[in-house]
Design a protein around this motif. Structure first.
Motif, PDB file in Angstrom:
ATOM      1  N   ALA A   6      20.926  98.336  50.134  1.00  0.00           N
ATOM      2  CA  ALA A   6      21.709  98.024  48.937  1.00  0.00           C
ATOM      3  C   ALA A   6      22.733  99.121  48.673  1.00  0.00           C
ATOM      4  CB  ALA A   6      20.794  97.862  47.723  1.00  0.00           C
ATOM      5  N   ILE A   7      23.951  98.702  48.309  1.00  0.00           N
ATOM      6  CA  ILE A   7      25.018  99.649  47.974  1.00  0.00           C
ATOM      7  C   ILE A   7      25.572  99.276  46.610  1.00  0.00           C
ATOM      8  CG2 ILE A   7      27.172 100.717  48.711  1.00  0.00           C
ATOM      9  CD1 ILE A   7      26.603  99.673  51.537  1.00  0.00           C
ATOM     10  N   PHE A   8      25.508 100.222  45.690  1.00  0.00           N
ATOM     11  CA  PHE A   8      25.996 100.015  44.333  1.00  0.00           C
ATOM     12  C   PHE A   8      27.313 100.771  44.172  1.00  0.00           C
ATOM     13  CE2 PHE A   8      21.389  99.590  44.250  1.00  0.00           C
ATOM     14  CZ  PHE A   8      21.249  98.335  43.657  1.00  0.00           C
ATOM     15  N   TRP A   9      28.285 100.097  43.590  1.00  0.00           N
ATOM     16  CA  TRP A   9      29.650 100.621  43.532  1.00  0.00           C
ATOM     17  C   TRP A   9      30.132 100.791  42.100  1.00  0.00           C
ATOM     18  CZ3 TRP A   9      33.036 100.574  48.055  1.00  0.00           C
ATOM     19  CH2 TRP A   9      32.403 100.122  49.220  1.00  0.00           C
ATOM     20  N   ARG A 102      27.274  90.968  55.911  1.00  0.00           N
ATOM     21  CA  ARG A 102      26.073  90.358  55.329  1.00  0.00           C
ATOM     22  C   ARG A 102      24.815  91.180  55.602  1.00  0.00           C
ATOM     23  NH1 ARG A 102      26.732  83.760  55.691  1.00  0.00           N
ATOM     24  NH2 ARG A 102      28.913  83.713  55.018  1.00  0.00           N
ATOM     25  N   ARG A 103      24.989  92.458  55.794  1.00  0.00           N
ATOM     26  CA  ARG A 103      23.850  93.337  56.057  1.00  0.00           C
ATOM     27  C   ARG A 103      23.296  93.981  54.793  1.00  0.00           C
ATOM     28  NH1 ARG A 103      27.302  95.833  60.674  1.00  0.00           N
ATOM     29  NH2 ARG A 103      26.617  94.684  62.515  1.00  0.00           N
ATOM     30  N   TYR A 104      24.102  93.978  53.724  1.00  0.00           N
ATOM     31  CA  TYR A 104      23.749  94.776  52.549  1.00  0.00           C
ATOM     32  C   TYR A 104      23.859  93.971  51.261  1.00  0.00           C
ATOM     33  CZ  TYR A 104      24.806  98.122  56.192  1.00  0.00           C
ATOM     34  OH  TYR A 104      24.839  98.777  57.400  1.00  0.00           O
ATOM     35  N   PHE A 105      22.981  94.322  50.327  1.00  0.00           N
ATOM     36  CA  PHE A 105      23.111  93.821  48.960  1.00  0.00           C
ATOM     37  C   PHE A 105      24.159  94.677  48.275  1.00  0.00           C
ATOM     38  CE2 PHE A 105      22.008  94.159  44.469  1.00  0.00           C
ATOM     39  CZ  PHE A 105      21.906  92.816  44.092  1.00  0.00           C
ATOM     40  N   LEU A 106      25.224  94.056  47.790  1.00  0.00           N
ATOM     41  CA  LEU A 106      26.337  94.771  47.173  1.00  0.00           C
ATOM     42  C   LEU A 106      26.429  94.399  45.701  1.00  0.00           C
ATOM     43  CD1 LEU A 106      29.018  94.161  49.958  1.00  0.00           C
ATOM     44  CD2 LEU A 106      27.537  96.168  49.680  1.00  0.00           C
ATOM     45  N   ALA A 107      26.539  95.403  44.841  1.00  0.00           N
ATOM     46  CA  ALA A 107      26.625  95.145  43.401  1.00  0.00           C
ATOM     47  C   ALA A 107      27.455  96.231  42.734  1.00  0.00           C
ATOM     48  CB  ALA A 107      25.231  95.099  42.778  1.00  0.00           C
ATOM     49  N   ALA A 108      28.060  95.866  41.611  1.00  0.00           N
ATOM     50  CA  ALA A 108      28.804  96.834  40.800  1.00  0.00           C
ATOM     51  C   ALA A 108      27.848  97.535  39.852  1.00  0.00           C
ATOM     52  CB  ALA A 108      29.896  96.125  40.011  1.00  0.00           C
ATOM     53  N   LEU A 109      28.101  98.811  39.625  1.00  0.00           N
ATOM     54  CA  LEU A 109      27.366  99.602  38.631  1.00  0.00           C
ATOM     55  C   LEU A 109      28.408 100.447  37.908  1.00  0.00           C
ATOM     56  CD1 LEU A 109      24.990 100.844  37.194  1.00  0.00           C
ATOM     57  CD2 LEU A 109      24.440 102.146  39.264  1.00  0.00           C
ATOM     58  N   ASN A 129      32.686  89.787  46.530  1.00  0.00           N
ATOM     59  CA  ASN A 129      31.982  90.921  47.113  1.00  0.00           C
ATOM     60  C   ASN A 129      30.620  91.189  46.494  1.00  0.00           C
ATOM     61  OD1 ASN A 129      35.185  92.122  46.915  1.00  0.00           O
ATOM     62  ND2 ASN A 129      34.233  91.975  48.925  1.00  0.00           N
ATOM     63  N   PHE A 130      30.524  91.036  45.187  1.00  0.00           N
ATOM     64  CA  PHE A 130      29.330  91.507  44.493  1.00  0.00           C
ATOM     65  C   PHE A 130      28.401  90.376  44.083  1.00  0.00           C
ATOM     66  CE2 PHE A 130      32.152  95.225  43.149  1.00  0.00           C
ATOM     67  CZ  PHE A 130      31.682  96.016  44.182  1.00  0.00           C
ATOM     68  N   ALA A 131      27.114  90.585  44.361  1.00  0.00           N
ATOM     69  CA  ALA A 131      26.097  89.619  43.953  1.00  0.00           C
ATOM     70  C   ALA A 131      25.762  89.759  42.479  1.00  0.00           C
ATOM     71  CB  ALA A 131      24.830  89.819  44.792  1.00  0.00           C
ATOM     72  N   CYS A 132      25.901  90.992  41.942  1.00  0.00           N
ATOM     73  CA  CYS A 132      25.558  91.264  40.542  1.00  0.00           C
ATOM     74  C   CYS A 132      26.526  92.291  39.968  1.00  0.00           C
ATOM     75  CB  CYS A 132      24.141  91.819  40.418  1.00  0.00           C
ATOM     76  SG  CYS A 132      22.836  90.674  40.879  1.00  0.00           S
ATOM     77  N   PHE A 133      26.639  92.276  38.634  1.00  0.00           N
ATOM     78  CA  PHE A 133      27.479  93.242  37.934  1.00  0.00           C
ATOM     79  C   PHE A 133      26.615  93.968  36.902  1.00  0.00           C
ATOM     80  CE2 PHE A 133      30.284  90.150  39.720  1.00  0.00           C
ATOM     81  CZ  PHE A 133      31.377  90.879  40.147  1.00  0.00           C
ATOM     82  N   PHE A 134      26.168  95.145  37.282  1.00  0.00           N
ATOM     83  CA  PHE A 134      25.355  95.966  36.385  1.00  0.00           C
ATOM     84  C   PHE A 134      26.307  96.841  35.570  1.00  0.00           C
ATOM     85  CE2 PHE A 134      22.525  95.090  40.023  1.00  0.00           C
ATOM     86  CZ  PHE A 134      21.515  94.422  39.343  1.00  0.00           C
TER      87      PHE A 134
END
Length: 208
Positions: A6-9, A102-109, A129-134
């Motif tokens: 997982a990579i949080f951006w 498609r190797r990583y779970f990507l989400a905004a933080l 790009n992002f599955a979720c927006f935290f």
């Protein structure tokens, strides 16, 4: 570190320009003939409530700009705020590569007010790009409070050592690192690509 899942951006200052930072507020003061120091003082007083959705955009504007009559409209001022957002094309290209892998779970933080966050998501199609927006406006808490990182790990059910968090501010990285997350201080797209590679993160076109 080949176990990254997982990579949080952070968004502002990494993928996009900052949405409503001091530079943008200074520009607004010049454009609308406002007292820059007064605007900054009023913004600072309302900032936490604004970015954690405790007050609306309208209330924020009431407190910072429209506490007296103005020769311009709320919509003019809002449109100016929205118009400050720009895309970091090099970082976005890297993010698109990672999405395609498609190797990583990507989400905004990120820290952002709801209205500006929604505008930027739609304007720049961040949902591709992002599955979720935290975002602070949804979680009601801002970086660098350690709780926001704990919530993200709990909601996603990811182990800290499986995660990387990218941000352009060192203070926002410290609590994530303390929890055991990998962290990258963003400086440029080229540097980010190299730092991710050191952590075993491979975009779609890096082979393998």
């Amino acid at each position: 570190m080949d176990n990254i899942a997982a990579i949080f951006w952070d968004v502002g200052g990494v993928i996009l320009s900052n949405g409503w930072d001091q530079s943008a507020r200074t520009k607004a003061a010049r454009r609308f003939s406002l007292d820059a120091s007064d605007l900054e003082k009023r913004h600072r007083a309302a900032e936490v409530e604004f970015e954690t959705r405790q007050i609306t955009f309208e209330t924020y504007l009431d407190r910072t700009v429209f506490f007296s009559e103005r020769p311009f409209t709320r919509d003019e001022f809002k449109n100016f705020i929205f118009a400050q957002s720009r895309e970091n094309k090099e970082t976005r290209a890297l993010l698109d590569e990672l999405t395609a892998s498609r190797r990583y779970f990507l989400a905004a933080l990120n820290n952002e007010s709801e209205e500006l966050n929604v505008y930027r998501i739609r304007k720049f199609d961040l949902t591709r790009n992002f599955a979720c927006f935290f975002t602070s406006c949804y979680l009601r808490i801002r970086k660098p409070d350690p709780l926001i990182y704990q919530l993200v790990l709990g909601i996603t059910q990811r182990a800290p050592e499986q995660c990387i968090f990218i941000d352009d501010r060192p203070a926002n990285l410290e609590p994530a690192k303390a929890l055991g997350m990998g962290t990258i201080l963003f400086q440029s797209a080229e540097q980010l690509r190299a730092s991710l590679a050191e952590s075993g993160v491979r975009p779609a076109f890096a082979g393998g």
